[in-house]
Design a protein around this motif. Structure first.
Motif, PDB file in Angstrom:
ATOM      1  N   GLN A   1       2.515   1.103 -10.768  1.00  0.00           N
ATOM      2  CA  GLN A   1       1.402   1.240  -9.833  1.00  0.00           C
ATOM      3  C   GLN A   1       0.329   0.181 -10.099  1.00  0.00           C
ATOM      4  O   GLN A   1      -0.217  -0.408  -9.167  1.00  0.00           O
TER       5      GLN A   1
ATOM      6  N   HIS B   1       2.344   1.723  -3.412  1.00  0.00           N
ATOM      7  CA  HIS B   1       1.308   2.234  -4.313  1.00  0.00           C
ATOM      8  C   HIS B   1       1.137   3.739  -4.119  1.00  0.00           C
ATOM      9  O   HIS B   1       1.065   4.506  -5.092  1.00  0.00           O
ATOM     10  N   GLU B   2       1.087   4.174  -2.864  1.00  0.00           N
ATOM     11  CA  GLU B   2       0.950   5.608  -2.558  1.00  0.00           C
ATOM     12  C   GLU B   2       2.184   6.387  -3.024  1.00  0.00           C
ATOM     13  O   GLU B   2       2.064   7.490  -3.561  1.00  0.00           O
TER      14      GLU B   2
ATOM     15  N   ARG C   1      -0.908  -2.618  -7.550  1.00  0.00           N
ATOM     16  CA  ARG C   1      -2.338  -2.727  -7.271  1.00  0.00           C
ATOM     17  C   ARG C   1      -2.825  -4.162  -7.463  1.00  0.00           C
ATOM     18  O   ARG C   1      -3.606  -4.674  -6.666  1.00  0.00           O
TER      19      ARG C   1
ATOM     20  N   ARG D   1       0.835  -1.200   0.000  1.00  0.00           N
ATOM     21  CA  ARG D   1       0.000   0.000   0.000  1.00  0.00           C
ATOM     22  C   ARG D   1       0.870   1.251   0.000  1.00  0.00           C
ATOM     23  O   ARG D   1       0.613   2.206  -0.730  1.00  0.00           O
ATOM     24  N   GLU D   2       1.927   1.250   0.800  1.00  0.00           N
ATOM     25  CA  GLU D   2       2.856   2.392   0.844  1.00  0.00           C
ATOM     26  C   GLU D   2       3.546   2.586  -0.504  1.00  0.00           C
ATOM     27  O   GLU D   2       3.734   3.715  -0.958  1.00  0.00           O
TER      28      GLU D   2
ATOM     29  N   ALA E   1       1.967   6.943  -6.601  1.00  0.00           N
ATOM     30  CA  ALA E   1       0.961   7.976  -6.892  1.00  0.00           C
ATOM     31  C   ALA E   1       1.555   9.365  -6.703  1.00  0.00           C
ATOM     32  O   ALA E   1       1.318  10.273  -7.514  1.00  0.00           O
TER      33      ALA E   1
END
Length: 164
Positions: free
Chosen positions: A153, A86-87, A157, A83-84, A90
């Motif tokens: 990404q 992915h962020e 995901r 998750r980190e 972004a």
């Protein structure tokens, strides 16, 4: 070769090697106009150098980060680490997109707009990079980097979805 010089540019009683006030004024105006054009071009080139330096810094930063995080396979990361990642991707994509927007604003600028020496940044860039494969290599590089981050990404995901 002999050039015709208008009568009002020289005193009729003087030889051609003496300038009249009208000729002196015309020469000074022409030289002043050219100086303004060159000063405007220098500002445009300085702006282009600054933009290129910003692009190099941004691209290098993202590529170095990608190289660093690429050392650990996604399969070895837990849900929170994915998750980190992915962020973080972004955030880097937003930086690329912000740079593209700022670059387009720079290209749209016109220097010395209220003078006859006005110079469009886009025209200078097109001239500078006319021999390149792409007319706007900085924009192309940033868009390619954004796409690369987007691809990364999507892969992250996909790993997140499988673990959810």
């Amino acid at each position: 070769m002999h050039y015709h010089v208008p009568r009002d540019w020289c005193d009729s009683s003087a030889s051609l090697d003496r300038f009249t006030p009208i000729l002196q004024e015309a020469i000074q105006m022409s030289a002043g106009h050219r100086r303004t054009e060159l000063e405007t071009m220098a500002r445009v080139l300085e702006r282009e150098i600054a933009s290129l330096n910003e692009a190099v810094t941004a691209v290098d930063g993202v590529l170095e980060w990608l190289e660093t995080v690429d050392k650990s396979p996604l399969s070895s990361l837990g849900f929170e680490a994915l998750r980190e990642r992915h962020e973080a991707l972004a955030v880097r994509r937003m930086c690329c997109q912000r740079f593209v927007k700022e670059r387009q604003e720079t290209l749209a600028r016109v220097s010395a707009q209220e003078t006859p020496a006005k110079t469009a940044h886009r025209e200078v860039v097109e001239y500078l990079y006319q021999e390149q494969r792409q007319t706007y290599p900085v924009l192309a590089a940033m868009v390619a980097l954004d796409r690369l981050c987007g691809t990364c990404q999507r892969v992250v995901r996909a790993h997140l979805v499988r673990r959810a």
